[in-house]
Design a protein around this motif. Structure first.
Motif, PDB file in Angstrom:
ATOM      1  N   MET A   1     -30.628  -9.439   4.646  1.00  0.00           N
ATOM      2  CA  MET A   1     -29.769  -8.333   4.592  1.00  0.00           C
ATOM      3  C   MET A   1     -30.159  -7.474   3.417  1.00  0.00           C
ATOM      4  SD  MET A   1     -25.901  -8.810   4.470  1.00  0.00           S
ATOM      5  CE  MET A   1     -24.903  -7.912   5.115  1.00  0.00           C
ATOM      6  N   SER A   2     -30.195  -6.269   3.706  1.00  0.00           N
ATOM      7  CA  SER A   2     -30.630  -5.406   2.631  1.00  0.00           C
ATOM      8  C   SER A   2     -29.407  -4.723   2.063  1.00  0.00           C
ATOM      9  CB  SER A   2     -31.663  -4.449   3.191  1.00  0.00           C
ATOM     10  OG  SER A   2     -31.309  -3.132   3.171  1.00  0.00           O
ATOM     11  N   THR A   3     -29.464  -4.526   0.834  1.00  0.00           N
ATOM     12  CA  THR A   3     -28.345  -3.875   0.158  1.00  0.00           C
ATOM     13  C   THR A   3     -28.775  -2.502  -0.276  1.00  0.00           C
ATOM     14  OG1 THR A   3     -28.988  -4.752  -1.950  1.00  0.00           O
ATOM     15  CG2 THR A   3     -27.392  -6.032  -0.688  1.00  0.00           C
ATOM     16  N   LEU A   4     -27.833  -1.636  -0.271  1.00  0.00           N
ATOM     17  CA  LEU A   4     -28.109  -0.271  -0.701  1.00  0.00           C
ATOM     18  C   LEU A   4     -28.160  -0.236  -2.206  1.00  0.00           C
ATOM     19  CD1 LEU A   4     -25.754   1.726   1.658  1.00  0.00           C
ATOM     20  CD2 LEU A   4     -28.209   1.634   1.751  1.00  0.00           C
ATOM     21  N   PRO A   5     -29.098   0.524  -2.726  1.00  0.00           N
ATOM     22  CA  PRO A   5     -29.157   0.591  -4.179  1.00  0.00           C
ATOM     23  C   PRO A   5     -27.944   1.325  -4.719  1.00  0.00           C
ATOM     24  CG  PRO A   5     -30.904   1.913  -3.182  1.00  0.00           C
ATOM     25  CD  PRO A   5     -30.140   1.285  -2.108  1.00  0.00           C
ATOM     26  N   PRO A  12     -36.280   5.619  -5.622  1.00  0.00           N
ATOM     27  CA  PRO A  12     -37.454   6.307  -6.141  1.00  0.00           C
ATOM     28  C   PRO A  12     -37.363   7.822  -6.007  1.00  0.00           C
ATOM     29  CG  PRO A  12     -37.980   5.157  -4.098  1.00  0.00           C
ATOM     30  CD  PRO A  12     -36.576   4.826  -4.438  1.00  0.00           C
ATOM     31  N   LEU A  13     -36.513   8.344  -5.133  1.00  0.00           N
ATOM     32  CA  LEU A  13     -36.396   9.802  -4.974  1.00  0.00           C
ATOM     33  C   LEU A  13     -35.582  10.408  -6.116  1.00  0.00           C
ATOM     34  CD1 LEU A  13     -35.740  10.133  -1.132  1.00  0.00           C
ATOM     35  CD2 LEU A  13     -37.847  10.600  -2.355  1.00  0.00           C
ATOM     36  N   ILE A  14     -34.740   9.661  -6.683  1.00  0.00           N
ATOM     37  CA  ILE A  14     -33.891  10.169  -7.739  1.00  0.00           C
ATOM     38  C   ILE A  14     -34.474   9.822  -9.109  1.00  0.00           C
ATOM     39  CG2 ILE A  14     -31.574  10.122  -8.680  1.00  0.00           C
ATOM     40  CD1 ILE A  14     -30.530   9.504  -6.001  1.00  0.00           C
ATOM     41  N   LYS A  15     -35.363   9.013  -9.162  1.00  0.00           N
ATOM     42  CA  LYS A  15     -35.938   8.565 -10.417  1.00  0.00           C
ATOM     43  C   LYS A  15     -36.701   9.692 -11.071  1.00  0.00           C
ATOM     44  CE  LYS A  15     -37.900   4.198 -11.517  1.00  0.00           C
ATOM     45  NZ  LYS A  15     -38.790   3.196 -11.100  1.00  0.00           N
ATOM     46  N   LEU A  16     -36.537   9.895 -12.379  1.00  0.00           N
ATOM     47  CA  LEU A  16     -37.231  10.944 -13.104  1.00  0.00           C
ATOM     48  C   LEU A  16     -38.638  10.486 -13.430  1.00  0.00           C
ATOM     49  CD1 LEU A  16     -34.574  12.245 -15.622  1.00  0.00           C
ATOM     50  CD2 LEU A  16     -35.440  13.405 -13.640  1.00  0.00           C
ATOM     51  N   ALA A  17     -39.554  11.351 -12.977  1.00  0.00           N
ATOM     52  CA  ALA A  17     -40.946  11.068 -13.311  1.00  0.00           C
ATOM     53  C   ALA A  17     -41.458  12.297 -14.025  1.00  0.00           C
ATOM     54  CB  ALA A  17     -41.741  10.789 -12.051  1.00  0.00           C
ATOM     55  N   PRO A  18     -41.614  12.294 -15.359  1.00  0.00           N
ATOM     56  CA  PRO A  18     -41.994  13.479 -16.116  1.00  0.00           C
ATOM     57  C   PRO A  18     -43.347  14.031 -15.671  1.00  0.00           C
ATOM     58  CG  PRO A  18     -41.435  11.693 -17.602  1.00  0.00           C
ATOM     59  CD  PRO A  18     -41.342  11.180 -16.238  1.00  0.00           C
TER      60      PRO A  18
END
Length: 180
Positions: A1-5, A12-18
């Motif tokens: 079962m997968s859990t929602l983050p 990874p879409l919301i993660k800040l990558a400078p």
């Protein structure tokens, strides 16, 4: 079962990558510059041309509408003038017809009066001729009666004198009044 983050760090879409952010801003800047330098001017020019064409079309439509109103007003004026002229023509035609009717009546009356006068003259002439015939007949009868009564024949002068006396004594005025 997968859990929602539950947290943004896990997505990874919301993660800040400078580094990705810098490259995205640089690509956006380059794209914006290229668009501004080459595309926006042409797009703006196309929009302005389209706006000018629309304005010209609207102005032309306004002129056409105004011209149509003027033509409609001229048409209405022409119709009104034509109705006025038609009324004048009808009035003139009625006047001419009335004048002709009056002229024909006058001519008919004149012709009738002329015929009546001619008939009166004929009646008077016929009456005079009849009276002359009656006088001549009376004279002949008088001569014949005188010759029978006196037993002698009178000469022309005596006959004429007796005829004139007999005619003078007769009253032909009653006959003449009946004819008039």
């Amino acid at each position: 079962m997968s859990t929602l983050p539950l947290f943004a760090e896990d997505n990874p879409l919301i993660k800040l990558a400078p580094g990705l952010m810098i490259w995205t801003l640089i690509c956006f800047g380059i794209t914006f510059y290229v668009l501004k330098r080459f595309a926006f001017a042409r797009i703006q020019k196309g929009i302005e041309e389209r706006r000018d064409r629309i304005r010209a079309a609207v102005d032309e439509a306004d002129r056409a509408r105004e011209e149509a109103r003027d033509l409609l007003e001229q048409h209405r004026q022409l119709i009104a003038d034509a109705k006025g002229e038609a009324a004048e023509i009808l009035a003139d035609a009625r006047k001419v017809a009335d004048a002709q009717i009056e002229r024909v009546k006058e001519e008919s009356n004149a012709e009738r009066e002329r015929r009546l006068e001619e008939t009166r003259r004929q009646i008077e002439a016929e009456t005079k001729r009849s009276l002359d015939l009656i006088r001549a007949e009376v004279a002949d009868l008088t001569l014949e009666a005188t010759a029978r009564v006196t037993g002698k024949v009178l000469d022309a002068e005596d006959q004429r004198r007796l005829i004139d006396e007999a005619i003078a004594e007769l009253d032909f005025s009653a006959l003449e009044r009946e004819t008039t």
